[in-house]
Design a protein around this motif. Structure first.
Motif, PDB file in Angstrom:
ATOM      1  N   LEU A   1     -30.005 -41.296 -16.783  1.00  0.00           N
ATOM      2  CA  LEU A   1     -30.163 -42.720 -17.069  1.00  0.00           C
ATOM      3  C   LEU A   1     -30.291 -43.003 -18.566  1.00  0.00           C
ATOM      4  N   VAL A   2     -31.016 -42.148 -19.286  1.00  0.00           N
ATOM      5  CA  VAL A   2     -31.268 -42.390 -20.711  1.00  0.00           C
ATOM      6  C   VAL A   2     -30.118 -41.890 -21.585  1.00  0.00           C
TER       7      VAL A   2
ATOM      8  N   ARG B   1     -30.193 -41.307  -3.844  1.00  0.00           N
ATOM      9  CA  ARG B   1     -29.491 -41.032  -2.578  1.00  0.00           C
ATOM     10  C   ARG B   1     -28.621 -39.783  -2.720  1.00  0.00           C
ATOM     11  N   ASP B   2     -27.892 -39.691  -3.828  1.00  0.00           N
ATOM     12  CA  ASP B   2     -26.984 -38.558  -4.032  1.00  0.00           C
ATOM     13  C   ASP B   2     -27.720 -37.243  -4.227  1.00  0.00           C
ATOM     14  N   LYS B   3     -28.837 -37.277  -4.961  1.00  0.00           N
ATOM     15  CA  LYS B   3     -29.530 -36.044  -5.305  1.00  0.00           C
ATOM     16  C   LYS B   3     -30.549 -35.600  -4.262  1.00  0.00           C
ATOM     17  N   ALA B   4     -31.136 -36.563  -3.509  1.00  0.00           N
ATOM     18  CA  ALA B   4     -32.247 -36.166  -2.648  1.00  0.00           C
ATOM     19  C   ALA B   4     -32.270 -36.828  -1.277  1.00  0.00           C
ATOM     20  N   GLY B   5     -31.423 -37.800  -1.031  1.00  0.00           N
ATOM     21  CA  GLY B   5     -31.493 -38.505   0.255  1.00  0.00           C
ATOM     22  C   GLY B   5     -32.833 -39.199   0.386  1.00  0.00           C
TER      23      GLY B   5
ATOM     24  N   CYS C   1     -31.012 -46.173  -7.248  1.00  0.00           N
ATOM     25  CA  CYS C   1     -30.933 -45.901  -5.803  1.00  0.00           C
ATOM     26  C   CYS C   1     -29.793 -44.950  -5.476  1.00  0.00           C
ATOM     27  N   GLU C   2     -28.649 -45.121  -6.121  1.00  0.00           N
ATOM     28  CA  GLU C   2     -27.510 -44.236  -5.870  1.00  0.00           C
ATOM     29  C   GLU C   2     -27.794 -42.812  -6.332  1.00  0.00           C
ATOM     30  N   LEU C   3     -28.425 -42.670  -7.500  1.00  0.00           N
ATOM     31  CA  LEU C   3     -28.781 -41.329  -7.985  1.00  0.00           C
ATOM     32  C   LEU C   3     -29.759 -40.657  -7.033  1.00  0.00           C
TER      33      LEU C   3
END
Length: 97
Positions: free
Chosen positions: A50-51, A33-37, A29-31
């Motif tokens: 992530l990997v 939110r940060d990258k695309a809203g 969720c944070e990724l």
């Protein structure tokens, strides 16, 4: 409450240094939110982070994605895209004196 306790027990067996899977839900969720809203984003834009960088397996990620869909936090979309449904900032901690 029981789901939270069960998740803590189940995910406490990951090797040292690995992030626990419940944290994966928050991380995704944070990724997003940060990258695309609240805009759709291709999963390939967060997958390598992530990997490779965080050490999650593809199976863990898929399970987390389906969990987040079931909780109505994300939407899986055509063309390998995902969209965060709940775009809100972290609640501030209010201390009442």
């Amino acid at each position: 409450m029981i789901d939270s306790i069960l998740a803590d027990v189940l995910f406490s067996f990951y090797p040292l240094g690995m992030v626990k899977a419940p944290d994966l839900n928050t991380t995704i969720c944070e990724l997003l939110r940060d990258k695309a809203g609240d805009q759709p984003i291709n999963l390939l834009e967060i997958g390598p982070t992530l990997v490779v960088e965080m050490g999650f397996s593809q199976e863990q990620i898929v399970n987390a994605l389906f969990w987040l869909v079931s909780q109505k936090q994300i939407e899986l979309m055509p063309h390998n895209q995902v969209r965060l449904l709940l775009v809100e900032s972290k609640p501030s901690r209010v201390v009442h004196g």
